[in-house]
Design an enzyme around this catalytic site. Structure first.
Site, short mmCIF file in Angstrom:
data_model
loop_
_atom_site.label_atom_id
_atom_site.label_comp_id
_atom_site.label_asym_id
_atom_site.label_seq_id
_atom_site.Cartn_x
_atom_site.Cartn_y
_atom_site.Cartn_z
N PRO A 193 0.83 -1.20 0.00
CA PRO A 193 0.00 0.00 0.00
C PRO A 193 0.86 1.25 0.00
CG PRO A 193 -0.27 -1.24 2.04
CD PRO A 193 0.59 -2.06 1.16
N CYS A 194 0.40 2.25 -0.71
CA CYS A 194 1.25 3.41 -0.93
C CYS A 194 0.91 4.57 -0.01
CB CYS A 194 1.11 3.88 -2.37
SG CYS A 194 -0.59 4.28 -2.78
N GLN A 195 -0.10 4.44 0.85
CA GLN A 195 -0.52 5.59 1.65
C GLN A 195 0.63 6.18 2.44
OE1 GLN A 195 -2.22 2.92 1.24
NE2 GLN A 195 -4.41 3.31 1.09
N PHE B 10 3.68 6.34 1.51
CA PHE B 10 4.66 7.02 0.65
C PHE B 10 4.07 8.18 -0.14
CE2 PHE B 10 5.48 2.31 0.00
CZ PHE B 10 6.39 2.22 1.03
N SER B 11 2.78 8.05 -0.47
CA SER B 11 2.19 8.98 -1.42
C SER B 11 2.20 10.41 -0.89
CB SER B 11 0.77 8.52 -1.70
OG SER B 11 -0.03 9.58 -2.03
#
Ligand code: SAM
Length: 365
Positions: free
Chosen positions: A70-72, A74-75
């Site tokens: 999941p990218c939350q 990093f985003s």
């Protein structure tokens, strides 16, 4: 191959479409997403591990491990909390790559992942003293639009290999055509001229009533792409606002009396908010809340002065097509769960282009 953080299986779809891979394992903690993966690629539910990757210990031997945590964490849109447990999930990815004895891995993430400490740690893991010391890594920054997806979506792709480097995935499309490249696919082509024609006028707001059994649990589904062509009831004032926004415009183009009171004080900020898409361009990056026009540039491109105006966000079916899915893909979950699966997916056409170079390397001896 083995798909970690498999979601609805966008990445697996692309790898299978390439033609030389077989999926023999998938890990996904979200039950609805795991059910979607299984409905498409594991009908008996035998190889889908629907749980936290930390508990995935029965790791099969495979040639390739693919996946995007999941990218939350990093985003740029997330809070970017360095202690966010989701940021540590790449470590689980590394563990499973090692235990599976894979010869190659493909790690997908958001564009800005390449600027995070986790990215450096992943590269370190594959350096001389790391856990994946026998892997060489290559990093690609790829735009899904360059591979025929009707969406500009830039992703960081890390390819690890114990059998030599891969070529860069070969671009098939570009902003302007020429030199053997086709022009980017726009929304007109995707919604009106492609294999799935999606009528701009939609009234349905509910998924059909249907449930399936997935590993002993009832999950809404299985739905076809057309079942996902559903909208929501926007209130009248919202529709009046949407009607003022032409393709390419956004909330800054609203007359003063239609600005949200809380926005009046914010004259700068995300220009994409309440934005309308353009017919002859790919969509902007689809996210998990594409059904809320207030969350980005997600208004349907149909806007004629005095003509048929479509004052709504993309439907789930349109968002799935923008992500490069077609009618073969089946879906499970509630409306919100399916939206999350769509917004999180790797566009299958992009995954297929990556699969092509990985397969070439694996079969070239
Ligand atoms: C970016 S999405 C992956 C999308 C997928 N690659 C595709 O192409 O459709 C990340 C997924 O990781 C799952 N996930 C998050 N934490 C997890 C964990 N601890 N174990 C297993 N899966 C997890 C999320 O539910 C989400 O579906």
């Amino acid at each position: 191959m083995l798909d970690l953080f498999a979601g609805c299986g966008g990445m697996t779809r692309g790898f299978l479409d390439e033609g030389r891979f077989m999926g023999i394992g998938a890990v996904e903690v979200d039950r609805a997403a795991a059910a979607t993966y299984a409905a498409n690629f594991d009908p008996d539910g035998r190889h889908t591990f629907a749980g936290d990757i930390a508990g995935y210990t029965d790791v099969p031997r495979v040639d390739v491990v693919i996946g995007g945590p999941p990218c939350q964490g990093f985003s740029a849109l997330g809070k970017r909390d360095p202690a966010d447990v989701r940021n540590q999930l790449w470590r689980e990815f590394v563990r499973v790559v090692r235990e599976s004895d894979a010869r190659m891995f493909v790690f997908e993430n958001v564009d800005r992942f390449a600027k995070t400490p986790e990215f450096q740690l992943l590269l370190q893991a594959a350096s001389e003293e790391g856990e994946l010391a026998d892997f060489d890594t290559q990093v690609f920054r790829l735009n899904a639009a360059d591979y025929g997806t009707p969406q500009k979506r830039i992703r960081t792709i890390v390819v690890g290999s114990r059998v030599g480097p891969v070529d860069a995935p070969r671009q098939t499309h570009a902003r302007t055509s020429g030199e053997g490249l086709e022009q980017w696919v726009g929304l007109r082509q995707a919604f009106l001229e492609g294999p799935v024609v999606l009528d701009a006028q939609v009234r349905e707001t509910w998924l059909p009533e249907s449930v399936v059994d997935f590993q002993g649990h009832e999950v809404p589904g299985t739905f076809k792409l057309r079942d996902l062509h559903i909208t929501r009831n926007h209130d009248l004032i919202s529709e009046v606002r949407y009607a003022h926004i032409a393709p390419g415009q956004g909330r800054f183009d609203l007359p003063d009396d239609l600005q949200y009171p809380c926005w009046r004080r914010h004259t700068r900020g995300a220009g994409d908010v309440l934005g309308r898409l353009k017919w002859d361009e790919p969509a902007v990056t689809i996210r998990t809340e594409f059904f809320r026009p207030e969350k980005g540039r997600f208004l349907h491109p149909q806007w004629e002065n005095g003509g048929d105006q479509v004052n709504r966000a993309l439907t789930h079916a349109e968002a799935a097509v923008v992500q490069g899915f077609d009618e073969r893909h089946l879906w499970c979950g509630t409306k919100a769960e399916i939206a999350r699966q769509i917004g999180n997916a790797v566009p299958p056409p992009l995954a297929r282009a990556i699969a092509d170079v990985v397969a070439r390397r694996l079969t070239s001896g």
